[in-house]
Scaffold this motif. Structure first.
Motif, PDB file in Angstrom:
ATOM      1  N   TYR A  83    -160.245  44.818 -26.181  1.00 20.69           N
ATOM      2  CA  TYR A  83    -159.958  43.851 -27.309  1.00 20.69           C
ATOM      3  C   TYR A  83    -159.179  42.766 -26.560  1.00 20.69           C
ATOM      4  O   TYR A  83    -158.697  42.634 -25.650  1.00 20.69           O
ATOM      5  CB  TYR A  83    -159.191  44.302 -28.517  1.00 20.69           C
ATOM      6  N   SER A  84    -159.842  41.134 -26.962  1.00 18.30           N
ATOM      7  CA  SER A  84    -159.179  40.455 -26.947  1.00 18.30           C
ATOM      8  C   SER A  84    -159.648  39.323 -28.016  1.00 18.30           C
ATOM      9  O   SER A  84    -161.098  39.186 -28.837  1.00 18.30           O
ATOM     10  CB  SER A  84    -159.876  39.490 -25.380  1.00 18.30           C
ATOM     11  N   LEU A  85    -158.631  37.605 -28.152  1.00 20.32           N
ATOM     12  CA  LEU A  85    -158.940  36.622 -28.315  1.00 20.32           C
ATOM     13  C   LEU A  85    -160.068  36.179 -28.710  1.00 20.32           C
ATOM     14  O   LEU A  85    -160.020  35.456 -27.300  1.00 20.32           O
ATOM     15  CB  LEU A  85    -157.252  35.775 -28.518  1.00 20.32           C
ATOM     16  N   THR A  86    -160.622  35.310 -29.402  1.00 19.76           N
ATOM     17  CA  THR A  86    -161.880  34.608 -29.358  1.00 19.76           C
ATOM     18  C   THR A  86    -160.932  33.829 -29.335  1.00 19.76           C
ATOM     19  O   THR A  86    -159.884  32.895 -29.635  1.00 19.76           O
ATOM     20  CB  THR A  86    -162.765  34.859 -30.845  1.00 19.76           C
TER      21      THR A  86
ATOM     22  N   ARG B 191    -156.474  47.150 -24.402  1.00 16.67           N
ATOM     23  CA  ARG B 191    -157.210  48.695 -24.534  1.00 16.67           C
ATOM     24  C   ARG B 191    -155.909  48.787 -25.695  1.00 16.67           C
ATOM     25  O   ARG B 191    -155.123  49.002 -26.291  1.00 16.67           O
ATOM     26  CB  ARG B 191    -156.491  50.109 -23.571  1.00 16.67           C
ATOM     27  N   PHE B 192    -157.297  49.858 -26.649  1.00 15.11           N
ATOM     28  CA  PHE B 192    -156.569  50.389 -28.595  1.00 15.11           C
ATOM     29  C   PHE B 192    -155.416  50.668 -27.984  1.00 15.11           C
ATOM     30  O   PHE B 192    -154.193  51.280 -28.502  1.00 15.11           O
ATOM     31  CB  PHE B 192    -157.554  51.154 -28.647  1.00 15.11           C
ATOM     32  N   SER B 193    -155.396  51.982 -26.967  1.00 10.78           N
ATOM     33  CA  SER B 193    -154.338  53.090 -26.647  1.00 10.78           C
ATOM     34  C   SER B 193    -153.022  51.915 -26.170  1.00 10.78           C
ATOM     35  O   SER B 193    -151.352  52.164 -26.549  1.00 10.78           O
ATOM     36  CB  SER B 193    -154.213  53.170 -25.680  1.00 10.78           C
ATOM     37  N   THR B 194    -153.293  50.608 -25.561  1.00 11.40           N
ATOM     38  CA  THR B 194    -151.736  50.068 -24.993  1.00 11.40           C
ATOM     39  C   THR B 194    -151.512  48.925 -26.398  1.00 11.40           C
ATOM     40  O   THR B 194    -150.803  49.212 -26.175  1.00 11.40           O
ATOM     41  CB  THR B 194    -152.752  48.448 -23.968  1.00 11.40           C
ATOM     42  N   LEU B 195    -152.468  48.332 -27.058  1.00 16.10           N
ATOM     43  CA  LEU B 195    -152.270  48.087 -28.416  1.00 16.10           C
ATOM     44  C   LEU B 195    -151.140  48.776 -29.142  1.00 16.10           C
ATOM     45  O   LEU B 195    -150.066  48.739 -29.924  1.00 16.10           O
ATOM     46  CB  LEU B 195    -153.165  47.445 -29.502  1.00 16.10           C
ATOM     47  N   ARG B 196    -151.354  50.188 -29.022  1.00 17.69           N
ATOM     48  CA  ARG B 196    -150.788  51.333 -30.129  1.00 17.69           C
ATOM     49  C   ARG B 196    -149.555  51.073 -29.375  1.00 17.69           C
ATOM     50  O   ARG B 196    -148.810  51.236 -30.182  1.00 17.69           O
ATOM     51  CB  ARG B 196    -151.919  52.319 -30.456  1.00 17.69           C
ATOM     52  N   ARG B 197    -149.675  51.567 -27.887  1.00 17.92           N
ATOM     53  CA  ARG B 197    -148.073  51.579 -28.127  1.00 17.92           C
ATOM     54  C   ARG B 197    -146.985  50.288 -28.019  1.00 17.92           C
ATOM     55  O   ARG B 197    -145.941  50.527 -28.223  1.00 17.92           O
ATOM     56  CB  ARG B 197    -148.114  52.248 -26.361  1.00 17.92           C
TER      57      ARG B 197
END
Length: 143
Positions: free
Chosen positions: A92-95, A49-55
């Motif tokens: 979000y995930s990688l393609t 999730r966005f918040s996890t990436l930001r953290r």
């Protein structure tokens, strides 16, 4: 009736990143960006999730992370999935194409971590050099 042969006009496009008009420069700009390196490395472990990436990515602003993720999505490197809930859940995930970058960008990250002390030492030496001689050298080099 004879068999059809491929048309000679359907040749593969030849790209040249050194050509100022080549669209590969846009891709090079995207993958050379520090935030791209960090986002791809973070998503290597799976969907987030966005918040996890930001953290996980220290120092990235919400705006910069949003711009990076949108660019990666536009380039087909990241998939954004929205789940209908309140509030909406976005992941979000990688393609598969994005996964092809993982080992390349990981190598850059590892190189940076491995050689940072040498780089810092070189910067200190450079910064302590007499700047007047550097200026005259730069003029001579046309810089």
């Amino acid at each position: 009736m004879g068999t059809m042969k491929p048309s000679p006009s359907k040749q593969a496009q030849v790209w040249n990143v050194y050509d100022a008009q080549c669209p590969t420069r846009l891709v090079l700009n995207r993958i050379a960006d520090k935030w791209t390196v960090l986002v791809v490395s973070s998503l290597e472990g799976g969907t987030k999730r966005f918040s996890t990436l930001r953290r996980e990515i220290g120092g990235v602003s919400q705006k910069m992370l949003t711009q990076t993720l949108r660019g990666l999505e536009r380039d087909g490197l990241v998939t954004r999935t929205i789940y209908p809930s309140v509030p909406p859940k976005v992941e979000y995930s990688l393609t598969p194409l994005g996964r092809t970058l993982v080992s390349l960008l990981d190598a850059i990250r590892v190189w940076s971590e491995t050689h940072i002390e040498e780089v810092l030492k070189a910067q200190t030496m450079y910064d302590s050099t007499d700047t007047s001689s550097l200026s005259s050298n730069r003029v001579a080099e046309g810089l």
